[in-house]
Structure formats: structure tokens, C-alpha cells
Design an enzyme around this catalytic site. Structure first.
Site, mmCIF file in Angstrom:
data_model
loop_
_atom_site.group_PDB
_atom_site.id
_atom_site.type_symbol
_atom_site.label_atom_id
_atom_site.label_comp_id
_atom_site.label_asym_id
_atom_site.label_seq_id
_atom_site.Cartn_x
_atom_site.Cartn_y
_atom_site.Cartn_z
ATOM 1 N N ASP A 150 0.851 -1.193 0.000
ATOM 2 C CA ASP A 150 0.000 0.000 0.000
ATOM 3 C C ASP A 150 0.887 1.244 0.000
ATOM 4 O O ASP A 150 1.758 1.397 0.857
ATOM 5 C CB ASP A 150 -0.916 -0.009 1.229
ATOM 6 C CG ASP A 150 -2.081 0.966 1.070
ATOM 7 O OD1 ASP A 150 -2.370 1.376 -0.069
ATOM 8 O OD2 ASP A 150 -2.701 1.307 2.095
ATOM 9 N N HIS A 157 -3.697 13.964 1.297
ATOM 10 C CA HIS A 157 -3.989 13.030 2.385
ATOM 11 C C HIS A 157 -2.816 12.976 3.369
ATOM 12 O O HIS A 157 -3.005 13.038 4.581
ATOM 13 C CB HIS A 157 -4.268 11.628 1.824
ATOM 14 C CG HIS A 157 -4.449 10.577 2.875
ATOM 15 N ND1 HIS A 157 -5.562 10.519 3.689
ATOM 16 C CD2 HIS A 157 -3.650 9.547 3.265
ATOM 17 C CE1 HIS A 157 -5.449 9.486 4.520
ATOM 18 N NE2 HIS A 157 -4.293 8.895 4.296
ATOM 19 N N GLU A 222 -10.605 4.230 3.476
ATOM 20 C CA GLU A 222 -9.642 4.942 2.653
ATOM 21 C C GLU A 222 -9.981 4.678 1.192
ATOM 22 O O GLU A 222 -9.981 3.526 0.738
ATOM 23 C CB GLU A 222 -8.196 4.517 2.980
ATOM 24 C CG GLU A 222 -7.769 5.008 4.359
ATOM 25 C CD GLU A 222 -6.269 4.944 4.626
ATOM 26 O OE1 GLU A 222 -5.581 4.141 3.965
ATOM 27 O OE2 GLU A 222 -5.813 5.701 5.509
ATOM 28 N N GLU A 224 -9.166 4.309 -2.360
ATOM 29 C CA GLU A 224 -7.930 4.026 -3.093
ATOM 30 C C GLU A 224 -8.244 3.332 -4.412
ATOM 31 O O GLU A 224 -9.354 2.833 -4.626
ATOM 32 C CB GLU A 224 -7.007 3.095 -2.269
ATOM 33 C CG GLU A 224 -6.636 3.657 -0.912
ATOM 34 C CD GLU A 224 -5.425 2.976 -0.267
ATOM 35 O OE1 GLU A 224 -4.635 2.342 -0.998
ATOM 36 O OE2 GLU A 224 -5.285 3.094 0.962
ATOM 37 N N ASP A 256 -9.336 0.655 1.796
ATOM 38 C CA ASP A 256 -8.396 0.224 2.835
ATOM 39 C C ASP A 256 -8.977 0.633 4.197
ATOM 40 O O ASP A 256 -8.649 1.681 4.746
ATOM 41 C CB ASP A 256 -7.036 0.889 2.584
ATOM 42 C CG ASP A 256 -6.021 0.565 3.664
ATOM 43 O OD1 ASP A 256 -6.178 -0.454 4.352
ATOM 44 O OD2 ASP A 256 -5.062 1.348 3.813
ATOM 45 N N ARG A 260 -8.439 3.915 13.244
ATOM 46 C CA ARG A 260 -7.554 5.036 13.558
ATOM 47 C C ARG A 260 -7.051 5.019 14.991
ATOM 48 O O ARG A 260 -5.935 5.503 15.267
ATOM 49 C CB ARG A 260 -8.274 6.358 13.285
ATOM 50 C CG ARG A 260 -8.755 6.529 11.865
ATOM 51 C CD ARG A 260 -7.610 6.509 10.877
ATOM 52 N NE ARG A 260 -8.079 6.762 9.509
ATOM 53 C CZ ARG A 260 -7.334 6.529 8.432
ATOM 54 N NH1 ARG A 260 -6.103 6.045 8.549
ATOM 55 N NH2 ARG A 260 -7.822 6.784 7.231
ATOM 56 N N GLN A 263 -4.347 2.460 15.060
ATOM 57 C CA GLN A 263 -3.234 3.025 14.271
ATOM 58 C C GLN A 263 -2.444 4.056 15.070
ATOM 59 O O GLN A 263 -1.205 4.061 15.062
ATOM 60 C CB GLN A 263 -3.803 3.665 13.000
ATOM 61 C CG GLN A 263 -2.740 4.197 12.035
ATOM 62 C CD GLN A 263 -3.360 4.824 10.783
ATOM 63 O OE1 GLN A 263 -4.587 4.867 10.635
ATOM 64 N NE2 GLN A 263 -2.523 5.301 9.887
ATOM 65 N N LYS A 276 -4.765 -2.000 9.957
ATOM 66 C CA LYS A 276 -5.063 -2.049 8.526
ATOM 67 C C LYS A 276 -5.332 -3.458 8.001
ATOM 68 O O LYS A 276 -5.865 -3.601 6.909
ATOM 69 C CB LYS A 276 -3.852 -1.509 7.752
ATOM 70 C CG LYS A 276 -3.481 -0.079 8.076
ATOM 71 C CD LYS A 276 -4.300 0.875 7.276
ATOM 72 C CE LYS A 276 -3.764 2.284 7.396
ATOM 73 N NZ LYS A 276 -4.517 3.200 6.525
ATOM 74 N N THR A 280 -9.534 -5.533 3.636
ATOM 75 C CA THR A 280 -9.344 -4.599 2.517
ATOM 76 C C THR A 280 -10.301 -5.084 1.435
ATOM 77 O O THR A 280 -10.331 -6.284 1.146
ATOM 78 C CB THR A 280 -7.896 -4.657 1.981
ATOM 79 O OG1 THR A 280 -6.995 -4.409 3.062
ATOM 80 C CG2 THR A 280 -7.659 -3.644 0.877
ATOM 81 N N GLU A 396 -10.162 12.816 7.811
ATOM 82 C CA GLU A 396 -9.912 14.142 7.241
ATOM 83 C C GLU A 396 -11.187 14.981 7.256
ATOM 84 O O GLU A 396 -11.172 16.149 7.659
ATOM 85 C CB GLU A 396 -9.407 14.007 5.797
ATOM 86 C CG GLU A 396 -8.060 13.320 5.693
ATOM 87 C CD GLU A 396 -7.703 13.033 4.244
ATOM 88 O OE1 GLU A 396 -7.456 13.986 3.492
ATOM 89 O OE2 GLU A 396 -7.673 11.854 3.850
HETATM 90 CA CA CA Z 1 -4.041 3.070 2.782
#
Ligand code: CA
Length: 451
Positions: A150, A157, A222, A224, A256, A260, A263, A276, A280, A396
Site C-alpha cells: 500500500d 492526504h 480509505e 484508493e 483500505d 484510527r 493506528q 489495517k 481490505t 480528514e
Molecule cells: Ca491506505
């Protein structure tokens, strides 16, 4: 006939040819409807079987609202030469062998399919029996994904996240020099429609003296793209940027999912780990780089930014190394589902804002001699654009959970709640080219399990 790795340079995958002609019409009438994701100019690949059956999974091509069964096409012997060999490889339970054949063979099949699916084609009668309604099939992950990497290619971002995790030092000094990435986990990659449990993990509550083991309360998405590798490289042999795209099979949508709170506690010093790797989700259809040729765009850097080092730079990459792929993310809560409301779209952006191109990611990945293999997957990293409406993650949009996102029915979200479904869609359109789409990539959060 023996298929060898033909000498295909970047030029071959960027040029337009007869398969891109926007005037082409198919004898599959639904492929000619305005707004379809799958006109005859697209021809993406997936692995499928009839829904609820025990049939073997096999490769298929999307055309309008139908799937062309490549195992059936192979059994009928409709194509010969390189296209026939390509169909034989793509009829398997995953696309790895087909991906390994390289762009000259993929392109031969695309041309043969384009001609055979055109209005008036002599193959119409034979191919009619090889079509299944898309609504009656189910999909699986299209390749045996050996390795998943990844990346982190949106500077917007990276800056937004950096501000939340490190307010005084949001963008680390290596960002503008290296396509940053980490090695992810292939085992938990699932196909669109995936339902997964809210993860349990170690979390350090704000102000606490020691961490707790708890279900994540800050579960995020996420937005992606996924990039499937075609032919690989030998260990110790790097891939120069001029050849990089000839190793790329195609692109899908990717979510993804990210915890948080897990993380925030675990990510230093070695990067993402359990935050993570619990799930996915990817979309079933892989759109080839050749199909995307009309939507290439220039790769540029702001004048005040450093230009890439020579091994990450080429004239072709600067001229046409980026892709203008429209992307959107929507959320459907359980209440919205009960009330038959479709998802609320909260992010609209484009892949053209990425700070690094696919060719740069691939060349950097192999510069030390690391070997890629057919079916390996890259994630692009969260594809946030320059504005808040273009942000591809809730962390975000909600400023780390401080500003809840209102929904049209009066509900609101900071992070995902149990039962929430997230839908990513992607497509390309512009005057003078056929609109092509990626379908969708959906996933649903299920309640977690406490041990
Ligand atoms: Ca990612």
C-alpha cells in the site's frame, strides 16, 4: 505456439487504437446505453460464477449488463493465436497466468473481443451462448495475490493525516522524494460485498496511563485504487521507468479500512500493522491500462517542489503518466437501508491529483531488486484531492472526529458504526471518448467480537 515475453514498451500501452473508437457499437444492446460502465471500449476482467452455485470460478469480461464467460469461449475454440492462448489462460480460477502473459497478449485478446462483440460480428451467434446476466453472477478476488503493497501517493492526504498525528511536522521530508509505501497483508483482501467484523485491538485512550484492549471506535475508510501487476521481474533485477507500465495489468477500486485508534498507538516506529490488516475490499472488475489510454493526463509537479530523481523521471511519464479517473465515496447507514435510501455521497475527487504515478511506484518498488509477481497488488494510498469535499477518509472530513458529518436523514457520523455500508464508484468520461466505468466496491461493517 510458444508465448514469449514480447518487447513491449510504454508506447504500446499509451497509444489509442481501433478498440477506443467512441463510435463502436456492440450487438449486446445494453453495452450501447449512455451511462453504462461497460461499453465495448472498456472490456474489463473479473473472476465469477453463477450466484449461489458450486460452479468453478473462471474469468469473465463485462459487456453492458452481461458477463462473457471466458471458459465457455475457450471451450468453443472461438479465438486462435495469441488471443486464443489468452482466453485459455483467463478461463482459469484466477487470472494470474493470464496476467503473466504480458501486454502484447492482453492487447491481442482485447482486439479480438472488440471485433467479435461489435455490431454485425460473425461471432455473435457463437458468443451469445457464452453470456450470463451480470445480475446472476457472484465474484471472487480475481488473482491469487501473493503480496500487497500500500502506497501513500496523495500529498493532500499525507498532509491532512500528518497534521492530526504530528501537528508540528505534518509532511515528513522524504515525502516529495520517495513514493512512500508499506507491505500490507494479502490474506484479508476480499471482494466487493465483503462483510467484516469491527476489529479488536490495543488502544491508548487520551490521557490514560496504559493501553486497553477494546473494539475500535474510530473505524474509517480509505478511498484508493488497486493496481494489479502483470508480468513480474526476477529477484535482483529492477524495472526501469520506461518499462514499468508494461508490467501493469490493470486497475480496480480499493477500500483500505482503517482503525484510527489502533493506528494512532501502534504506528510508530514501523508503520501500519493491525490497524489495517483486518479487511481490505476491492471491486471485482479490473480495467486494463489499454482501456484507460484515452484518460491519460500529464504528470506535473509544482515548480517550487523538487523534481523526481532521474530513475523516477521520464518524458513519457511527464507527458501521460497520470490518469483522470473520477472517484466518489458514499455511505448508507442501516436506517437509510431500511428506508430504501441510496448511499449519501460525501467525497468526489479524481486520481489525477496523485503526487506519484503508477510507473513511479512500480519502478521505485523494484529499484533495490525486489521481485514483483503476476497478481501482486498495489494500493494507491488514500486519493484525497486538494479540498475537504475531495477528502477520501472520514478522519480528514471530520478533522479527527471533531466535526461530525451530517447525513441527509438527520443522522451524523464521525467514524463508521455497525451496519454501515460504504460504496466507492469510479469512472472516466470526457468529450471525444467513450465513458468507461469500474462498477462499484462495497463493504459493510459488522459488530465486533470481544475475546
Ligand atoms: Ca491506505
Amino acid at each position: 505456439m510458444r508465448v514469449t515475453q514480447l518487447n513491449v514498451t510504454q508506447k504500446n500501452v499509451t497509444q489509442l487504437n481501433e478498440t477506443h473508437d467512441p463510435a463502436l457499437q456492440s450487438w449486446v444492446s445494453s453495452a450501447n446505453f449512455a451511462g453504462t460502465d461497460f461499453p465495448i471500449q472498456n472490456l474489463p476482467f473479473a473472476v465469477f460464477r453463477r450466484s449461489g452455485s458450486n460452479e468453478a470460478f473462471r474469468g469473465g469480461v463485462a459487456i453492458g449488463d452481461a458477463v462473457l464467460d471466458l471458459a465457455a469461449v475457450h471451450a468453443k475454440g472461438i479465438f486462435t493465436g495469441p488471443a486464443g492462448l489468452a482466453v485459455q489462460a483467463a478461463a482459469a480460477e484466477n487470472l494470474n497466468a493470464f496476467m503473466a502473459l504480458g501486454p502484447a497478449v492482453w492487447s491481442a485478446l482485447r482486439l479480438a473481443l472488440s471485433r467479435a462483440l461489435r455490431a454485425g460480428a460473425k461471432e455473435e451467434h457463437a458468443l451469445q451462448d457464452c453470456l450470463l446476466p451480470m445480475a446472476a453472477v457472484e465474484y471472487t478476488v480475481p488473482a491469487n495475490i501473493g503480496d500487497y503493497t500500500d502506497f501513500y501517493t496523495s500529498i493532500y492526504h499525507a498532509t491532512n493525516i500528518g497534521k492530526l498525528f504530528r501537528p508540528d511536522n505534518p509532511l515528513l521530508p522524504n515525502y516529495k522524494w520517495i513514493p512512500i509505501g508499506y507491505h500490507g497483508r494479502a490474506s484479508s483482501i476480499g471482494i466487493s460485498g465483503q462483510h467484516f467484523r469491527r476489529p479488536l485491538g490495543q488502544i491508548m485512550p487520551p490521557g490514560a496511563e496504559k493501553p486497553v484492549l477494546a473494539l475500535s471506535k474510530r473505524l474509517d475508510i480509505e478511498l484508493e485504487l488497486g493496481i494489479f501487476i502483470g508480468a513480474g521481474n526476477a529477484l535482483g533485477e529492477s524495472i526501469p521507468i520506461a518499462e514499468a507500465e508494461s508490467h501493469v495489468f490493470g486497475i480496480c477500486l480499493l477500500n483500505d479500512w482503517s482503525a484510527r485508534d489502533i493506528q494512532g498507538w501502534e504506528y510508530q516506529p514501523l508503520g501500519p500493522f493491525l490497524a489495517k490488516n483486518f479487511a481490505t475490499t476491492i471491486s471485482p472488475w479490473i480495467v486494463t491500462l489499454e482501456a484507460l489510454a484515452p484518460y491519460r493526463t500529464a504528470f506535473t509537479r509544482p515548480a517550487e517542489d523538487p523534481q523526481p530523481l532521474p530513475y523516477l523521471d521520464s518524458e513519457a511519464n511527464r507527458a501521460a503518466g497520470a490518469f483522470d479517473i473520477q472517484l466518489q465515496v458514499g455511505l448508507q447507514t442501516p436506517r437509510m437501508r431500511e428506508e430504501k435510501q441510496s448511499e449519501h455521497v460525501f467525497c468526489r475527487t479524481s486520481y489525477r491529483h496523485a503526487y506519484w504515478t503508477i510507473a513511479q511506484m512500480l519502478t521505485h518498488h523494484t529499484v533495490n531488486g525486489c521481485n514483483l509477481r503476476p497478481g501482486d497488488l498495489f494500493g494507491s494510498g488514500t486519493l484525497s484531492g486538494p479540498t475537504l469535499e475531495q477528502a477520501g477518509a472520514l478522519i480528514e472530513i471530520t478533522a479527527g472526529g471533531k466535526n461530525p458529518m451530517p447525513l441527509p436523514n438527520g443522522e451524523q457520523r464521525t467514524f463508521l458504526e455497525d451496519g454501515d455500508t460504504v460504496v466507492i464508484r469510479g469512472w472516466c468520461e470526457k468529450p471525444g471518448a467513450a465513458r468507461i466505468g469500474f462498477g462499484d466496491c462495497t463493504g459493510t461493517v459488522m459488530p465486533g467480537k470481544v475475546v
